[in-house]
Scaffold this active site. Structure first.
Site, short mmCIF file in Angstrom:
data_model
loop_
_atom_site.label_atom_id
_atom_site.label_comp_id
_atom_site.label_asym_id
_atom_site.label_seq_id
_atom_site.Cartn_x
_atom_site.Cartn_y
_atom_site.Cartn_z
N ALA A 186 -24.52 30.03 4.20
CA ALA A 186 -23.37 30.14 3.30
C ALA A 186 -22.40 28.98 3.52
CB ALA A 186 -22.66 31.47 3.52
N LYS A 187 -22.48 28.33 4.67
CA LYS A 187 -21.61 27.19 5.00
C LYS A 187 -20.16 27.46 4.64
CE LYS A 187 -25.31 23.70 4.69
NZ LYS A 187 -26.42 24.50 4.16
#
Lengths: 307, 307
Positions: free
Chosen positions: A103-104
């Site tokens: 998801a960073k």
């Protein structure tokens, strides 16, 4: 409390396979035999994605230790996509795979807490707390400094979870920021590596690796080698193998003398293996993925053990 | 094709108000009179959030030009939260507000495309394309360099949308990376500012500002002033006013001689205004928010116009 990185490493050792299957399903890469069962609508596309994902998990859960769904490919289908994302995570977990949500996310304070609640922690609701996506790991962006990381670390400690912080990425433009030289003569990614060593120092498990670890691309072998030395306690999540050009012998440089130290992601090459192997018909796409997973495992193990 | 930044600036001028209301609803900040109507469950909390958001939009849409929902506060409630997020965006748009999704997404290639599809572009599905969250702007993280930005810029051009790239953030630890000095003797955020100038140069509108602009915190007045000079075509989304300590006269440094140049966010101070003003009962929370919105508008306009 369990240490998430120890659990991942034990799974990798048990299956003798340092790889993770990336589930980044683009509608146009799903086999026609699945797509034609559903309408060409958001709902139909999401049903096709879910069928595809489950079949790939069924075909690999006994040989691949972990799954990495990239959330962007689900967000792009809105609410329906997020339902499939959740079902994919739950299904992989039920099959015993370690779930790494890619998801960073990167934000600060109570916002970072919100993201952490969603992915690895729990959401408070009066006196109760509710699990939401409940993954083992989530990937995190370090641009905002420690304020953006500490809420995740708190949940790593409280719930026995882990994070991979993006450090040196596999894309061509990664150097525009990450390789800028500082006044001390070192690249920014090395400056960040030292910060991350510090953030992760209290979560080092029995295997010597921290539950606060990093993403390092396979496309920069020299840097992978340098970072292995600079970050002896960081486990590497390594994208860029296969489709992006990273080679097994380069990737081996990120591993320690015991052949431990990282987990290598492949998405497209595993999901679309049915296009590569002529001996499989399209309807046998899952068997083609299994074949490619075994080939990948053996190639990487050979490079890592013979380096 | 319309230019998203021109449209935002026109809205700001029309209402004579350079502010945006941040909708970052924490369950425990929702007035008791709303919460008690619903169960203390995920579903109940989400219904309470939606009622709260809609009431705040109803109370401000004729005086505040834009709304900024922070997606983390919805993701932390999973699928139900995302439904409320979508309904909040749609409701604000229906009321004529500019919608800035604060998501700080950052990834590369087809993954960045996926995020861009979700928030400002459209998701391809065979020969069709479907709108998903369909905001006017989304915030983006630059850690991965231009590979992570260009897919968004493509949609800015194709659909007349915009992005705010996080550059210099308002949090205490922002300097751990953003203020590192490079070998050229400049801070990293200035290095990034030059890259961003280049990324945005083809999307400059009639008002002189680009649809590819930046987030700059209110808590660093000297830097705000320097960046106004270094980035004459970048519009500033400015968090950190009020609760985080940013002062109106400091924020004014980010504006040009015509009093244009940025939009200032307030979340908590607007959402929780009912706790500040004694003359409002809790049930009149929306009127308290309107009161605070007017106070904020007047304070900021006065500082910007008299600088």
């Amino acid at each position: 409390m369990k240490n998430a990185m120890d659990e991942l490493i034990e799974k990798i050792k048990k299956l003798d396979n340092p790889t993770v299957i990336g589930l980044d399903p683009r509608y146009d890469m799903i086999p026609e035999c699945i797509r034609k069962k559903y309408d060409e609508t958001i709902e139909g596309a999401c049903l096709a994605i879910l069928e595809f994902n489950k079949a790939l998990i069924d075909a690999t859960y006994d040989i691949i230790p972990a799954v990495k769904p990239q959330i962007a490919f689900y967000e792009m289908f809105g609410i329906e996509g997020m339902k499939v994302f959740k079902e994919t995570c739950d299904y992989a977990k039920k099959k015993g795979m370690c779930v790494i949500i890619d998801a960073k996310r990167g934000d600060i304070g109570s916002t970072a807490e919100g993201y952490s609640n969603a992915f690895i922690g729990k959401t408070p609701l009066g006196d109760k707390k509710e699990s939401i996506f409940d993954a083992d790991f989530v990937t995190v962006n370090p641009y905002l400094g420690s304020d953006g990381i500490k809420p995740f670390i708190k949940d790593c400690i409280e719930y026995g979870k882990g994070i991979f912080i993006i450090l040196k990425t596999s894309n061509p433009s990664s150097g525009e920021l990450q390789n800028v030289i500082t006044e001390n003569g070192e690249e920014i990614y090395k400056h960040m590596a030292k910060l991350i060593n510090d953030w992760g120092k209290d979560l080092i498990g029995e295997n010597g690796y921290s539950s606060v670890s990093v993403v390092v691309g396979a496309t920069h072998p020299r840097e992978l080698e340098e970072l292995r030395e600079l970050m002896p306690n960081a486990f590497f999540l390594i994208p860029g193998y296969g489709a992006q050009g990273g080679k097994a012998e380069d990737i081996a440089l990120g591993f320690d003398k015991e052949g431990i130290g990282g987990i290598i992601n492949a998405s497209r090459s595993l999901m679309c293996a049915y296009k590569k192997y002529n001996e499989f018909e399209e309807k046998d796409y899952a068997m083609a993925t299994r074949r490619e997973a075994i080939r990948m495992r053996d190639e990487l193990n050979s490079a890592i053990k013979n380096k």
